[in-house]
Design an enzyme around this catalytic site. Sequence first.
Site, short mmCIF file in Angstrom:
data_model
loop_
_atom_site.label_atom_id
_atom_site.label_comp_id
_atom_site.label_asym_id
_atom_site.label_seq_id
_atom_site.Cartn_x
_atom_site.Cartn_y
_atom_site.Cartn_z
N GLY A 1 0.78 -1.24 0.00
CA GLY A 1 0.00 0.00 0.00
C GLY A 1 0.80 1.28 0.00
N SER A 2 2.00 1.28 -0.59
CA SER A 2 2.78 2.53 -0.59
C SER A 2 2.11 3.60 -1.45
CB SER A 2 4.23 2.28 -1.03
OG SER A 2 4.31 1.92 -2.38
N ASN A 3 1.54 3.23 -2.59
CA ASN A 3 0.82 4.22 -3.40
C ASN A 3 -0.47 4.66 -2.72
OD1 ASN A 3 2.18 5.00 -5.90
ND2 ASN A 3 2.14 2.82 -6.38
N LYS B 1 -15.71 -14.89 -11.43
CA LYS B 1 -15.26 -13.49 -11.39
C LYS B 1 -16.47 -12.55 -11.43
CE LYS B 1 -11.67 -10.75 -13.38
NZ LYS B 1 -10.47 -10.86 -14.18
N MET C 1 -3.39 -6.47 -7.94
CA MET C 1 -2.79 -7.49 -8.79
C MET C 1 -3.81 -8.43 -9.45
SD MET C 1 0.16 -6.37 -8.54
CE MET C 1 1.04 -7.57 -9.51
N ARG C 2 -4.96 -7.89 -9.74
CA ARG C 2 -6.02 -8.68 -10.37
C ARG C 2 -6.51 -7.96 -11.62
NH1 ARG C 2 -7.82 -12.96 -8.69
NH2 ARG C 2 -6.81 -13.07 -6.69
N ILE D 1 -9.16 -6.51 -14.01
CA ILE D 1 -10.54 -6.04 -13.89
C ILE D 1 -11.37 -6.68 -15.00
CG2 ILE D 1 -12.04 -3.99 -13.94
CD1 ILE D 1 -10.18 -4.09 -11.49
N ASN E 1 -5.21 3.20 -13.39
CA ASN E 1 -4.13 2.38 -12.83
C ASN E 1 -2.80 3.13 -12.92
OD1 ASN E 1 -2.92 -0.02 -11.80
ND2 ASN E 1 -2.28 -0.58 -13.85
N HIS F 1 1.31 2.18 -13.33
CA HIS F 1 2.16 1.06 -13.73
C HIS F 1 3.62 1.51 -13.75
CE1 HIS F 1 3.13 -2.74 -15.62
NE2 HIS F 1 3.91 -2.08 -16.45
#
Length: 190
Positions: free
Chosen positions: A15-17, A65, A90-91, A93, A107, A109
């Site tokens: 969770g740094s971002n 899903k 990490m999933r 969408i 997102n 990246h």
Amino acid sequence: MKASIKVCVFASGTGSNFQAIMETESLACEIVLLVCDRPGALVIDKAKQKQIPVHVFDPTSYPSKQAYEEELITVLREREVTWIFLAGYMRIIGAHLLQAYHGRIVNIHPSLLPKFPGKDAIEKAYRAKVNKTGVTVHYIDEGIDTGPIIAQQEVKIYPTDSLKTLTNRIQKVEHQLYPKVINQLIQNEG
């Protein structure tokens, strides 16, 4: 803070971002929810410390899903979420969430897309011996890191870099760029 613009952050790891977004003093929106797909992730504690509600789910406990995305959509609508920001989520969408929040899922990246999409982008750039990489903020679409680019910032790779020093510099850029882009997107709406 514009309380009327409510956002959710999706995260899977440390969770740094997420923390960088939360700690932005002039954030133009209100984070009303953290969604996490890993029950033991460190990001959960960061949200709880700031009294941000958390929705944790285990994707393997759903029949499909579509089933967990339908539940997520219900939870997001209950909280009046208008934007979703992925921060180390990490999933992939899926179609249901993409349709419900079309053009409103963003997102970050750790590469200069379209180079080095997917997992381990920093390591891929480092091993490729390129002289630069960077950070990309982009909209989510059906592909993996293929959505329209909103912003990019270059990070040089020096001959003296280790994977760790490069990762640290990329994260510093992420922590500055992402909140700035979030504010721009939210303010452009008003």
